[in-house]
Motif scaffolding. Structure first.
Motif, PDB file in Angstrom:
ATOM      1  N   ILE A 245       7.308 -24.051 -10.110  1.00  0.00           N
ATOM      2  CA  ILE A 245       7.534 -23.497  -8.765  1.00  0.00           C
ATOM      3  C   ILE A 245       6.225 -23.546  -7.994  1.00  0.00           C
ATOM      4  CG2 ILE A 245       8.203 -21.457  -7.451  1.00  0.00           C
ATOM      5  CD1 ILE A 245       9.920 -20.599  -9.793  1.00  0.00           C
ATOM      6  N   VAL A 246       6.289 -24.088  -6.771  1.00  0.00           N
ATOM      7  CA  VAL A 246       5.111 -24.202  -5.912  1.00  0.00           C
ATOM      8  C   VAL A 246       5.270 -23.272  -4.721  1.00  0.00           C
ATOM      9  CG1 VAL A 246       3.695 -25.746  -4.509  1.00  0.00           C
ATOM     10  CG2 VAL A 246       4.777 -26.604  -6.599  1.00  0.00           C
ATOM     11  N   ASN A 247       4.229 -22.494  -4.457  1.00  0.00           N
ATOM     12  CA  ASN A 247       4.201 -21.607  -3.297  1.00  0.00           C
ATOM     13  C   ASN A 247       2.942 -21.886  -2.472  1.00  0.00           C
ATOM     14  OD1 ASN A 247       6.549 -19.836  -3.501  1.00  0.00           O
ATOM     15  ND2 ASN A 247       5.611 -19.146  -5.427  1.00  0.00           N
ATOM     16  N   TYR A 248       3.093 -21.805  -1.159  1.00  0.00           N
ATOM     17  CA  TYR A 248       1.985 -22.057  -0.249  1.00  0.00           C
ATOM     18  C   TYR A 248       1.697 -20.809   0.589  1.00  0.00           C
ATOM     19  CZ  TYR A 248       3.121 -26.987  -1.115  1.00  0.00           C
ATOM     20  OH  TYR A 248       3.374 -28.204  -1.706  1.00  0.00           O
ATOM     21  N   ASN A 249       0.462 -20.689   1.045  1.00  0.00           N
ATOM     22  CA  ASN A 249       0.116 -19.707   2.080  1.00  0.00           C
ATOM     23  C   ASN A 249      -1.173 -20.159   2.750  1.00  0.00           C
ATOM     24  OD1 ASN A 249      -2.297 -18.346   0.818  1.00  0.00           O
ATOM     25  ND2 ASN A 249      -0.775 -17.868  -0.757  1.00  0.00           N
ATOM     26  N   GLY A 250      -1.494 -19.527   3.848  1.00  0.00           N
ATOM     27  CA  GLY A 250      -2.689 -19.932   4.577  1.00  0.00           C
ATOM     28  C   GLY A 250      -3.056 -18.927   5.649  1.00  0.00           C
ATOM     29  N   SER A 251      -4.199 -19.155   6.263  1.00  0.00           N
ATOM     30  CA  SER A 251      -4.653 -18.278   7.337  1.00  0.00           C
ATOM     31  C   SER A 251      -5.666 -19.022   8.189  1.00  0.00           C
ATOM     32  CB  SER A 251      -5.279 -16.992   6.778  1.00  0.00           C
ATOM     33  OG  SER A 251      -6.420 -17.294   6.002  1.00  0.00           O
ATOM     34  N   ALA A 252      -5.907 -18.501   9.387  1.00  0.00           N
ATOM     35  CA  ALA A 252      -6.896 -19.084  10.295  1.00  0.00           C
ATOM     36  C   ALA A 252      -7.387 -18.002  11.240  1.00  0.00           C
ATOM     37  CB  ALA A 252      -6.309 -20.247  11.078  1.00  0.00           C
ATOM     38  N   GLN A 253      -8.656 -18.116  11.621  1.00  0.00           N
ATOM     39  CA  GLN A 253      -9.245 -17.155  12.548  1.00  0.00           C
ATOM     40  C   GLN A 253     -10.180 -17.887  13.502  1.00  0.00           C
ATOM     41  OE1 GLN A 253     -12.047 -14.231  10.996  1.00  0.00           O
ATOM     42  NE2 GLN A 253     -11.077 -12.649  12.237  1.00  0.00           N
ATOM     43  N   LEU A 254      -9.990 -17.642  14.808  1.00  0.00           N
ATOM     44  CA  LEU A 254     -10.799 -18.281  15.844  1.00  0.00           C
ATOM     45  C   LEU A 254     -11.205 -17.251  16.884  1.00  0.00           C
ATOM     46  CD1 LEU A 254     -11.875 -20.886  17.317  1.00  0.00           C
ATOM     47  CD2 LEU A 254      -9.653 -20.959  18.486  1.00  0.00           C
ATOM     48  N   ASP A 255     -12.509 -17.098  17.086  1.00  0.00           N
ATOM     49  CA  ASP A 255     -13.018 -16.284  18.195  1.00  0.00           C
ATOM     50  C   ASP A 255     -13.236 -17.202  19.393  1.00  0.00           C
ATOM     51  OD1 ASP A 255     -13.121 -14.207  16.386  1.00  0.00           O
ATOM     52  OD2 ASP A 255     -15.256 -14.453  15.968  1.00  0.00           O
ATOM     53  N   TYR A 256     -12.853 -16.766  20.577  1.00  0.00           N
ATOM     54  CA  TYR A 256     -13.066 -17.616  21.748  1.00  0.00           C
ATOM     55  C   TYR A 256     -13.384 -16.767  22.964  1.00  0.00           C
ATOM     56  CZ  TYR A 256      -8.503 -16.405  23.760  1.00  0.00           C
ATOM     57  OH  TYR A 256      -7.453 -15.735  24.320  1.00  0.00           O
TER      58      TYR A 256
END
Length: 397
Positions: A245-256
């Motif tokens: 079984i394959v599970n994915y997750n992720g995140s991103a953060q950008l200050d502008y």
């Protein structure tokens, strides 16, 4: 044959309307000088200043002139006096432009011995292609900074330079698609200088030189810092069945920040925090082929939406039945997006600074986007009354 000729004429007219060209502006002017040539030259300079403007450099200096005078009257009385004059300020006027030709109507000598020249000159002006965009504000996206040299995406290290370039290009695409801003290039400077050198070369026609001096400066500058971009793949093997079984997750953060270029005042500052579920990453892989492309696309969309919402909020342009027409399309909106419609009330002001805080907003309806075109979108009313919605009402996500 007639149909082919008609098609060619239509294409020619279309190309002519889309391409920029140099036109002549006629300026009638007068010049003065110690001789004929100086008077004509002065007329040409004055005419250019009328047509193209004047750049003024002023340097504060102090010059003192002093001396003595000696005089006598009819009775033979002698008078001596001294004088001192302080002259402050040094003014330098600069102008530039292209004159394709000029006509000298007359050159006459004045009573004081100087010469006056009446001249008509033809100044080359470059007409930019396309529709006039003077009413649009200009925006430039500067290269983003990054906290790291590389980021981990599904187990692979991807350079921050590659992610930054893709994020900026996708953000540019979002702003261009909104058709609300003149988006300026700040990346291909070397290529522009190469093309500019061609315009100014001896091989180029005189009219080509009129293209110089038309570069726009930005009203708004978008700057940012990439804090984090991450996606992971987790695998688990079931002992009972041997299934993986394959599970994915992720995140991103950008200050502008959105900065008013002329004053360097920060008009808006925020942080975009995104988290991606297994379903989100799988959708990215299917749509874009990689989590990197999907994450940068999501960050760019959020950046453009938030920036445009502060500079140019979406507006209702027409209402027919339960259908609401919105003044944004392209890639800034998509089918299924939900938007809130607000009635604008009185303008509010900060009690300390007296700065405008915008108008009072009252939510009166919610709409869902049905379809989009290059310039507009069509939505249907989900909640609220169509009779309460009028053109110029604003919409927010």
């Amino acid at each position: 044959m007639h149909s082919l000729l008609k098609t060619l004429l239509t294409l020619t007219a279309l190309l002519w309307s889309c391409c920029g060209y140099s036109a002549e502006q006629v300026v009638d002017t007068v010049g003065y000088g110690n001789n004929r040539n100086q008077a004509i030259s002065d007329a040409l300079v004055q005419g250019l200043r009328q047509a193209t403007g004047v750049s003024i450099d002023s340097h504060e200096v102090m010059q003192t002139l002093s001396g003595r005078t000696h005089s006598s009257n009819n009775q033979g009385e002698q008078f001596n006096s001294s004088f001192e004059v302080a002259h402050r300020g040094d003014l330098s006027l600069k102008t530039k432009g292209l004159i394709s030709r000029y006509d000298v109507h007359s050159v006459e000598q004045e009573a004081d011995g100087s010469y006056r020249a009446d001249v008509s000159l033809y100044v080359l002006k470059y007409d930019k292609p396309g529709l006039p965009t003077d009413s649009r504000r200009t925006l430039a996206i500067m290269p983003f900074h990054s906290d790291k040299s590389s980021y981990s995406l599904l187990g692979d290290r991807t350079s921050a330079v590659k992610i930054e370039s893709e994020l900026r290009n996708r953000a540019l695409d979002q702003f261009i698609q909104s058709r609300k801003m003149n988006v300026l290039d700040r990346e291909f400077g070397a290529e522009f200088q190469q093309e500019k050198a061609l315009w100014l070369s001896d091989d180029a026609a005189l009219a080509e030189k009129a293209k110089t001096g038309n570069v726009l400066g930005a009203d708004y500058i978008v700057v940012g810092n990439i804090r984090n971009v991450r996606s992971t793949r987790h695998t688990k093997t079931l002992q009972l069945t041997g299934e993986t079984i394959v599970n994915y997750n992720g995140s991103a953060q950008l200050d502008y920040k959105i900065i008013l270029a002329s004053t360097r005042q920060v008009k808006w500052s925020d942080t975009i925090n995104l988290k991606f579920s297994d379903h989100d990453i799988r959708t990215m892989l299917k749509k874009y082929g990689s989590s990197q492309a999907g994450i940068t696309a999501e960050l760019a969309e959020q950046l453009a939406q938030q920036a445009l919402a502060n500079i140019y909020p979406m507006r209702v342009v027409a209402v027919k039945g339960k259908t609401v027409v919105i003044n944004q399309g392209g890639k800034t909106l998509k089918k299924g997006d939900s938007l809130n419609v607000f009635l604008l009330g009185d303008e509010m002001f900060d009690p300390y600074t007296q700065e405008s805080l915008g108008q009072l907003e009252e939510q009166i309806a919610t709409v869902k986007v049905l379809r989009t075109t290059a310039k507009i979108s069509y939505a249907t009313i989900i909640t609220g009354e169509a009779a309460l919605i009028e053109p110029n009402f604003i919409l927010r996500r």
